[in-house]
Design a protein around this motif. Structure first.
Motif, PDB file in Angstrom:
ATOM      1  N   ALA A 286       0.833  -1.204   0.000  1.00 23.91           N
ATOM      2  CA  ALA A 286       0.000   0.000   0.000  1.00 23.91           C
ATOM      3  C   ALA A 286       0.865   1.251   0.000  1.00 23.91           C
ATOM      4  CB  ALA A 286      -0.926  -0.009   1.206  1.00 23.91           C
ATOM      5  N   ALA A 287       1.899   1.264   0.832  1.00 22.42           N
ATOM      6  CA  ALA A 287       2.782   2.427   0.903  1.00 22.42           C
ATOM      7  C   ALA A 287       3.486   2.654  -0.434  1.00 22.42           C
ATOM      8  CB  ALA A 287       3.800   2.244   2.022  1.00 22.42           C
ATOM      9  N   LYS A 288       3.897   1.580  -1.080  1.00 24.18           N
ATOM     10  CA  LYS A 288       4.579   1.717  -2.367  1.00 24.18           C
ATOM     11  C   LYS A 288       3.618   2.193  -3.461  1.00 24.18           C
ATOM     12  CE  LYS A 288       7.872  -0.994  -3.660  1.00 24.18           C
ATOM     13  NZ  LYS A 288       8.674  -2.176  -4.074  1.00 24.18           N
ATOM     14  N   GLN A 289       2.395   1.643  -3.463  1.00 22.96           N
ATOM     15  CA  GLN A 289       1.400   2.112  -4.430  1.00 22.96           C
ATOM     16  C   GLN A 289       1.094   3.585  -4.200  1.00 22.96           C
ATOM     17  OE1 GLN A 289      -2.369  -0.083  -4.810  1.00 22.96           O
ATOM     18  NE2 GLN A 289      -3.425   1.861  -5.122  1.00 22.96           N
ATOM     19  N   HIS A 290       0.928   3.941  -2.940  1.00 26.94           N
ATOM     20  CA  HIS A 290       0.617   5.325  -2.583  1.00 26.94           C
ATOM     21  C   HIS A 290       1.728   6.264  -3.059  1.00 26.94           C
ATOM     22  CE1 HIS A 290      -1.378   7.944   0.781  1.00 26.94           C
ATOM     23  NE2 HIS A 290      -1.233   8.600  -0.351  1.00 26.94           N
ATOM     24  N   LEU A 291       2.959   5.893  -2.781  1.00 32.73           N
ATOM     25  CA  LEU A 291       4.096   6.706  -3.203  1.00 32.73           C
ATOM     26  C   LEU A 291       4.149   6.827  -4.721  1.00 32.73           C
ATOM     27  CD1 LEU A 291       6.750   8.212  -2.693  1.00 32.73           C
ATOM     28  CD2 LEU A 291       7.914   5.981  -2.622  1.00 32.73           C
ATOM     29  N   LYS A 292       3.992   5.714  -5.411  1.00 32.08           N
ATOM     30  CA  LYS A 292       4.057   5.720  -6.881  1.00 32.08           C
ATOM     31  C   LYS A 292       3.006   6.646  -7.476  1.00 32.08           C
ATOM     32  CE  LYS A 292       3.852   2.506 -10.829  1.00 32.08           C
ATOM     33  NZ  LYS A 292       2.653   3.048 -11.515  1.00 32.08           N
ATOM     34  N   LYS A 293       1.773   6.537  -6.995  1.00 36.55           N
ATOM     35  CA  LYS A 293       0.707   7.377  -7.543  1.00 36.55           C
ATOM     36  C   LYS A 293       0.871   8.841  -7.132  1.00 36.55           C
ATOM     37  CE  LYS A 293      -2.844   3.804  -8.124  1.00 36.55           C
ATOM     38  NZ  LYS A 293      -3.042   4.067  -9.567  1.00 36.55           N
ATOM     39  N   SER A 294       1.440   9.066  -5.951  1.00 30.97           N
ATOM     40  CA  SER A 294       1.692  10.447  -5.529  1.00 30.97           C
ATOM     41  C   SER A 294       2.716  11.107  -6.439  1.00 30.97           C
ATOM     42  CB  SER A 294       2.186  10.480  -4.070  1.00 30.97           C
ATOM     43  OG  SER A 294       1.156  10.155  -3.174  1.00 30.97           O
ATOM     44  N   LEU A 295       3.752  10.364  -6.789  1.00 28.61           N
ATOM     45  CA  LEU A 295       4.761  10.892  -7.693  1.00 28.61           C
ATOM     46  C   LEU A 295       4.169  11.185  -9.065  1.00 28.61           C
ATOM     47  CD1 LEU A 295       7.679   8.461  -6.751  1.00 28.61           C
ATOM     48  CD2 LEU A 295       7.505  10.884  -6.148  1.00 28.61           C
ATOM     49  N   GLU A 296       3.302  10.294  -9.532  1.00 34.07           N
ATOM     50  CA  GLU A 296       2.687  10.479 -10.847  1.00 34.07           C
ATOM     51  C   GLU A 296       1.768  11.690 -10.865  1.00 34.07           C
ATOM     52  OE1 GLU A 296       0.700   6.800 -11.468  1.00 34.07           O
ATOM     53  OE2 GLU A 296       2.512   5.693 -12.047  1.00 34.07           O
ATOM     54  N   TRP A 297       1.012  11.882  -9.776  1.00 36.03           N
ATOM     55  CA  TRP A 297      -0.018  12.924  -9.773  1.00 36.03           C
ATOM     56  C   TRP A 297       0.516  14.291  -9.326  1.00 36.03           C
ATOM     57  CZ3 TRP A 297      -3.339  15.515  -6.030  1.00 36.03           C
ATOM     58  CH2 TRP A 297      -4.467  16.106  -6.616  1.00 36.03           C
ATOM     59  N   LYS A 298       1.475  14.302  -8.406  1.00 39.09           N
ATOM     60  CA  LYS A 298       1.945  15.568  -7.836  1.00 39.09           C
ATOM     61  C   LYS A 298       3.338  15.985  -8.295  1.00 39.09           C
ATOM     62  CE  LYS A 298      -0.642  14.764  -3.564  1.00 39.09           C
ATOM     63  NZ  LYS A 298      -0.575  14.638  -2.093  1.00 39.09           N
ATOM     64  N   GLY A 299       4.057  15.057  -8.907  1.00 40.79           N
ATOM     65  CA  GLY A 299       5.443  15.346  -9.216  1.00 40.79           C
ATOM     66  C   GLY A 299       6.329  14.907  -8.070  1.00 40.79           C
ATOM     67  N   GLU A 300       7.643  14.902  -8.313  1.00 43.08           N
ATOM     68  CA  GLU A 300       8.572  14.322  -7.351  1.00 43.08           C
ATOM     69  C   GLU A 300       8.618  15.057  -6.017  1.00 43.08           C
ATOM     70  OE1 GLU A 300      13.355  13.424  -7.118  1.00 43.08           O
ATOM     71  OE2 GLU A 300      12.283  13.048  -9.007  1.00 43.08           O
ATOM     72  N   VAL A 301       8.700  16.376  -6.047  1.00 45.82           N
ATOM     73  CA  VAL A 301       8.879  17.133  -4.810  1.00 45.82           C
ATOM     74  C   VAL A 301       7.666  17.002  -3.889  1.00 45.82           C
ATOM     75  CG1 VAL A 301       9.243  19.408  -3.790  1.00 45.82           C
ATOM     76  CG2 VAL A 301      10.479  18.758  -5.861  1.00 45.82           C
ATOM     77  N   LEU A 302       6.496  17.388  -4.386  1.00 47.07           N
ATOM     78  CA  LEU A 302       5.287  17.305  -3.560  1.00 47.07           C
ATOM     79  C   LEU A 302       4.897  15.861  -3.283  1.00 47.07           C
ATOM     80  CD1 LEU A 302       2.750  20.068  -4.677  1.00 47.07           C
ATOM     81  CD2 LEU A 302       3.876  19.796  -2.467  1.00 47.07           C
ATOM     82  N   GLY A 303       5.117  15.005  -4.279  1.00 51.24           N
ATOM     83  CA  GLY A 303       4.758  13.600  -4.106  1.00 51.24           C
ATOM     84  C   GLY A 303       5.476  12.968  -2.935  1.00 51.24           C
ATOM     85  N   ILE A 304       6.733  13.309  -2.750  1.00 47.95           N
ATOM     86  CA  ILE A 304       7.508  12.786  -1.624  1.00 47.95           C
ATOM     87  C   ILE A 304       7.102  13.463  -0.318  1.00 47.95           C
ATOM     88  CG2 ILE A 304       9.816  12.748  -0.596  1.00 47.95           C
ATOM     89  CD1 ILE A 304      10.914  12.219  -3.413  1.00 47.95           C
ATOM     90  N   LEU A 305       6.997  14.779  -0.336  1.00 50.72           N
ATOM     91  CA  LEU A 305       6.687  15.520   0.888  1.00 50.72           C
ATOM     92  C   LEU A 305       5.330  15.144   1.478  1.00 50.72           C
ATOM     93  CD1 LEU A 305       7.980  19.124   0.061  1.00 50.72           C
ATOM     94  CD2 LEU A 305       8.988  17.473   1.639  1.00 50.72           C
ATOM     95  N   GLU A 306       4.310  15.047   0.638  1.00 53.82           N
ATOM     96  CA  GLU A 306       2.958  14.833   1.148  1.00 53.82           C
ATOM     97  C   GLU A 306       2.664  13.368   1.470  1.00 53.82           C
ATOM     98  OE1 GLU A 306       0.085  16.883  -1.243  1.00 53.82           O
ATOM     99  OE2 GLU A 306       0.978  18.835  -0.807  1.00 53.82           O
ATOM    100  N   MET A 307       3.620  12.493   1.173  1.00 51.00           N
ATOM    101  CA  MET A 307       3.487  11.094   1.612  1.00 51.00           C
ATOM    102  C   MET A 307       3.896  10.929   3.071  1.00 51.00           C
ATOM    103  SD  MET A 307       2.319   8.499   0.011  1.00 51.00           S
ATOM    104  CE  MET A 307       3.186   7.208   0.899  1.00 51.00           C
ATOM    105  N   ARG A 308       4.673  11.848   3.588  1.00 49.65           N
ATOM    106  CA  ARG A 308       5.311  11.653   4.895  1.00 49.65           C
ATOM    107  C   ARG A 308       4.310  11.505   6.029  1.00 49.65           C
ATOM    108  NH1 ARG A 308      10.404  15.904   4.134  1.00 49.65           N
ATOM    109  NH2 ARG A 308      11.583  14.549   2.709  1.00 49.65           N
ATOM    110  N   ARG A 309       3.171  12.173   5.943  1.00 48.93           N
ATOM    111  CA  ARG A 309       2.187  12.066   7.019  1.00 48.93           C
ATOM    112  C   ARG A 309       1.576  10.669   7.109  1.00 48.93           C
ATOM    113  NH1 ARG A 309      -1.703  16.518   5.896  1.00 48.93           N
ATOM    114  NH2 ARG A 309       0.099  17.370   4.812  1.00 48.93           N
ATOM    115  N   HIS A 310       1.693   9.888   6.039  1.00 51.34           N
ATOM    116  CA  HIS A 310       1.077   8.564   6.011  1.00 51.34           C
ATOM    117  C   HIS A 310       1.979   7.461   6.566  1.00 51.34           C
ATOM    118  CE1 HIS A 310      -2.447   9.737   3.553  1.00 51.34           C
ATOM    119  NE2 HIS A 310      -1.600  10.591   3.012  1.00 51.34           N
ATOM    120  N   TYR A 311       3.294   7.615   6.428  1.00 51.45           N
ATOM    121  CA  TYR A 311       4.195   6.509   6.779  1.00 51.45           C
ATOM    122  C   TYR A 311       4.064   6.063   8.231  1.00 51.45           C
ATOM    123  CZ  TYR A 311       6.651   7.279   2.336  1.00 51.45           C
ATOM    124  OH  TYR A 311       6.970   7.391   1.007  1.00 51.45           O
TER     125      TYR A 311
END
Length: 354
Positions: A286-311
């Motif tokens: 789930a975490a990997k899927q979430h990260l992958k889709k975040s990168l696709e939808w938000k781009g690398e910078v925001l995709g990484i930053l906004e995943m942090r609250r979930h880990y």
């Protein structure tokens, strides 16, 4: 003759049961949500397409976008417009907007309609100061007449079903939610979601569902009423369902890093037993899927930053997880993040969560 009579009686019974089932289905406009839907609350920087995809896979019945500023929409601001992105596998879905001006809200409603969601939701519940100081979100709970006028204007401005999410009141002295429910229903909203706290409480203390229950007991109220606040398990969801008679439950913070809560609640409703926690493989996947889709939808910078609250929540309760979590919430390197997730999988392969 006897067989014919029995067949006739059987058809009558089957028709009666079918009608009863249809009557018990919760509907918003033309959208059927089942007998007791579980909804994903609209949460800023949380309820985005990557996270919604996970919640849908785990049984969420209805989802909402992050709340969208109407001023941002009518000014074509990139961040606001991007939040209109919805996908067919997410449906049914509602787009939520917030604002305080009649003209801006109506113009934004027209833009939302073009995105073709199942419904348009108005945010009258956000407690954040930068929103409330403009009399938007929960700020409008200080002026119920304006709240009703604004809702009426939006209902008349769109062909979409309009729903509202709000709180009990501004503070303990202004818990006018029973009046609000009646008046908003009278101007045409199709459902109401209520967070069982006042704006002054923010997210502190225990959510009070007693007034939500009173609204369900009100014979004048016939639209679906969804309760929100503090639901974090199957047993609690069933208890509140039975005690307060709501038509469904909206889940917010308890879903962050825990999309499995939807399947857990449904399993408990069906069996009366609590489902085993997700395995480490499920959590890492789930975490990997979430990260992958975040990168696709938000781009690398925001995709990484906004995943942090979930880990933290994905791996809550695992012993000695702190060093791994430290990497996940500080690293800007995609490969390092993915490698860390795989290391967590290997490290906790034999760990049993409770």
């Amino acid at each position: 003759m006897l067989l014919s009579r029995l067949f006739y009686d059987f058809r009558k019974i089957a028709l009666f049961l079918w009608i009863q089932k249809e009557i018990n289905l919760v509907k918003i406009g033309k959208t059927e949500l089942g007998e007791f839907p579980l909804l994903l609350a609209p949460m800023e920087d949380v309820s985005d397409p990557p996270f919604r995809a996970l919640c849908k896979q785990q049984g969420c019945d209805m989802m909402y976008t992050e709340f969208i500023s109407v001023e941002g929409l009518i000014r074509d601001a990139t961040k606001s417009v991007q939040k209109l992105d919805i996908y067919d596998d997410e449906r049914p879905i509602g787009i939520q907007i917030f604002g305080a001006e009649l003209d801006s809200m109506a113009r934004a409603a027209a833009i939302v309609e073009e995105a073709e969601p199942e419904l348009l939701d108005i945010n009258f519940g956000c407690p954040v100061k930068k929103v409330t100081c403009k009399m938007a979100g929960a700020g409008i709970l200080q002026d119920i007449d304006k709240m009703v006028k604004l809702t009426d204007h939006i209902v008349k401005s769109t062909n979409l079903p309009v729903t509202v999410k709000t709180r009990l009141g501004w503070d303990d002295n202004t818990k006018f939610i029973e009046e609000v429910a009646e008046r908003l229903q009278d101007v045409g909203i199709k459902a109401l979601s209520i967070h069982g706290r006042t704006r002054k409480q923010m997210y502190k203390g225990e959510a009070d569902w007693s007034l939500i229950g009173k609204i369900k007991e009100n014979p004048r109220v016939h639209i679906p009423i969804f309760g929100n606040g503090d639901i974090d398990s199957g047993p609690k969801a069933l208890e509140y369902k039975n005690r307060y008679g709501v038509d469904g439950i909206m889940i917010g913070r308890a879903s962050i890093g825990n999309p499995w809560i939807f399947r857990e609640i449904k399993h408990y409703f069906k069996t009366g037993e609590e489902l085993a926690p997700p395995t480490i493989d499920e959590r890492v996947d789930a975490a990997k899927q979430h990260l992958k889709k975040s990168l696709e939808w938000k781009g690398e910078v925001l995709g990484i930053l906004e995943m942090r609250r979930h880990y933290t929540n994905y791996f809550r309760g695992y012993p000695h997880i702190k060093p791994f979590r430290a990497v996940l919430v500080t690293s800007h390197d995609i490969n390092e993040l993915e490698d860390t997730l795989e290391t967590i999988r290997e490290r906790y392969a034999d760990h049993v969560t409770v």
